[in-house]
Design a protein around this motif. Structure first.
Motif, mmCIF file in Angstrom:
data_model
loop_
_atom_site.group_PDB
_atom_site.id
_atom_site.type_symbol
_atom_site.label_atom_id
_atom_site.label_comp_id
_atom_site.label_asym_id
_atom_site.label_seq_id
_atom_site.Cartn_x
_atom_site.Cartn_y
_atom_site.Cartn_z
ATOM 1 N N ALA A 1 -15.168 26.004 -20.092
ATOM 2 C CA ALA A 1 -14.349 25.468 -18.635
ATOM 3 C C ALA A 1 -15.660 25.347 -17.753
ATOM 4 N N SER A 2 -16.851 25.827 -17.917
ATOM 5 C CA SER A 2 -17.841 25.972 -17.021
ATOM 6 C C SER A 2 -18.387 24.583 -16.893
ATOM 7 N N GLY A 3 -18.345 23.483 -17.740
ATOM 8 C CA GLY A 3 -19.105 22.345 -18.121
ATOM 9 C C GLY A 3 -18.365 21.404 -17.175
ATOM 10 N N GLN A 4 -18.861 20.118 -17.209
ATOM 11 C CA GLN A 4 -18.513 19.118 -16.326
ATOM 12 C C GLN A 4 -16.807 18.885 -16.548
ATOM 13 N N VAL A 5 -16.691 18.465 -17.525
ATOM 14 C CA VAL A 5 -15.139 18.377 -17.974
ATOM 15 C C VAL A 5 -14.376 19.549 -17.494
ATOM 16 N N GLY A 6 -14.865 20.642 -17.986
ATOM 17 C CA GLY A 6 -13.833 21.920 -17.601
ATOM 18 C C GLY A 6 -13.754 22.013 -16.108
ATOM 19 N N ARG A 7 -14.819 21.787 -15.221
ATOM 20 C CA ARG A 7 -14.552 21.985 -14.066
ATOM 21 C C ARG A 7 -13.582 21.079 -13.245
ATOM 22 N N ALA A 8 -13.600 19.858 -13.914
ATOM 23 C CA ALA A 8 -12.797 18.823 -13.366
ATOM 24 C C ALA A 8 -11.289 19.110 -13.924
ATOM 25 N N LEU A 9 -11.192 19.607 -15.016
ATOM 26 C CA LEU A 9 -9.887 19.946 -15.403
ATOM 27 C C LEU A 9 -9.206 21.064 -14.578
ATOM 28 N N LEU A 10 -10.092 22.177 -14.547
ATOM 29 C CA LEU A 10 -9.425 23.200 -13.589
ATOM 30 C C LEU A 10 -9.031 22.465 -12.192
ATOM 31 N N ARG A 11 -9.837 21.776 -11.868
ATOM 32 C CA ARG A 11 -9.527 21.398 -10.299
ATOM 33 C C ARG A 11 -8.003 20.678 -10.388
ATOM 34 N N LEU A 12 -7.753 19.971 -11.449
ATOM 35 C CA LEU A 12 -6.875 19.294 -11.721
ATOM 36 C C LEU A 12 -5.345 20.234 -11.821
ATOM 37 N N ARG A 13 -5.875 20.945 -12.589
ATOM 38 C CA ARG A 13 -4.715 22.057 -13.265
ATOM 39 C C ARG A 13 -5.336 23.326 -13.188
ATOM 40 N N PRO A 14 -5.139 23.842 -11.843
ATOM 41 C CA PRO A 14 -5.651 25.249 -11.532
ATOM 42 C C PRO A 14 -4.946 26.425 -12.562
ATOM 43 N N ASP A 15 -3.859 26.283 -13.012
ATOM 44 C CA ASP A 15 -3.197 26.958 -13.816
ATOM 45 C C ASP A 15 -3.664 27.446 -15.011
ATOM 46 N N PHE A 16 -4.631 26.526 -15.603
ATOM 47 C CA PHE A 16 -5.123 26.432 -16.940
ATOM 48 C C PHE A 16 -6.055 27.803 -16.830
#
Length: 274
Positions: free
Chosen positions: A8-23
């Motif tokens: 989750a700390s990579g490029q896509v991971g950060r973008a995904l957690l911004r989109l879905r902070p519940d993950f």
């Protein structure tokens, strides 16, 4: 219920957690994928009942993957760990998404052709071979694979931010002009992964990149220069033969993507850097 996101700390991971902070992010401190058994140990007592697993973690340093001293870590992270996640997910009735790469293909298709989802993988470097093994492990346990390529954002150390730095520093870079693909902004891939977790995409293997015309690394670099107001002619084009690297790169790793629905890569680039 939680959606676990490895890497989750990579490029896509950060973008995904911004989109879905519940993950729920799963970092190296919780599960070091380079260490045998770390995934199994973590999943013995997950933080809450697991709804889905998304694996973004990978050993992505393509040239470093060729070094013998890194062989074990490359295999553990890119092949073994995804297999252990998929095995656990299958045993517990939990869906899994695993992100893979265009480098599973040999790049031998004629320029202008695109590698289809059911195309024949034949990696030409250690990174690609390890990622293909990870794909096979995940698919064997009923997980889903999402291939992508040329991923970037405006924050991390990547090709795009390197070109921005060189442009603003007055450096005129030399970039290969005979390797073909499409750039993918991390947020584009993140949005597709979120939709897949929500059950809106169900294919066993999917391809996700930016849409629009196929380009080369040189073409991408020139577009970056132009986007931030610099002369794209400052980027010098060279063939791969004049820019040797430890790992061989596929010549044409362009992924065949759906005819509609994915943002054009030039639009994503302008939104990120403009």
């Amino acid at each position: 219920m939680s959606v676990l996101v490895f890497g989750a700390s990579g490029q896509v991971g950060r973008a995904l957690l911004r989109l879905r902070p519940d993950f729920v992010p799963v970092g190296r401190a919780l599960a070091d994928l380079a260490v045998a058994g770390s995934v199994d140990s973590f999943l013995l007592t997950p933080p809450s009942p697991v709804e889905a697993i998304v694996n973004l973690a990978a050993f992505t340093a393509v040239d470093d993957a060729e070094k013998p001293e890194n062989a074990s870590a490359v295999h553990q992270v890119n092949a073994v760990a995804p297999g252990r996640m998929a095995s656990w997910a299958w045993a517990h009735g939990v869906p899994m998404l695993h992100v893979s790469t265009d480098y599973v293909f040999p790049g031998t298709l004629p320029v202008g052709w695109e590698n289809p989802v059911d195309g024949q993988p034949a990696p030409v470097n250690a990174y690609g071979r390890s990622k293909l093994e990870g794909e096979r492990q995940v698919l064997n346990f009923g997980g889903r694979v999402v291939r992508t390529g040329w991923v970037y954002d405006a924050e991390s150390r990547n090709f795009a931010t390197t070109m921005v730095r060189l442009a603003r520093s007055g450096v005129n870079p030399t970039v290969v002009d005979d390797q073909y693909g499409r750039p993918t902004h991390a947020s584009v891939l993140a949005a597709e992964l979120a939709a897949m977790v929500d059950g809106k995409r169900t294919a066993a293997i999917s391809h996700v990149t930016g849409s629009g015309p196929v380009t080369t690394w040189c073409g991408f670099a020139r577009e970056i220069f132009a986007t931030i107001g610099h002369d794209p002619r400052r980027v010098k084009a060279v063939p791969s033969s004049e820019y040797p690297t430890p790992a061989h790169r596929p010549r044409n790793s362009t992924l065949q993507i759906p005819a509609s629905g994915l943002p054009a890569w030039r639009d994503s680039l302008r939104a990120a850097l403009g």
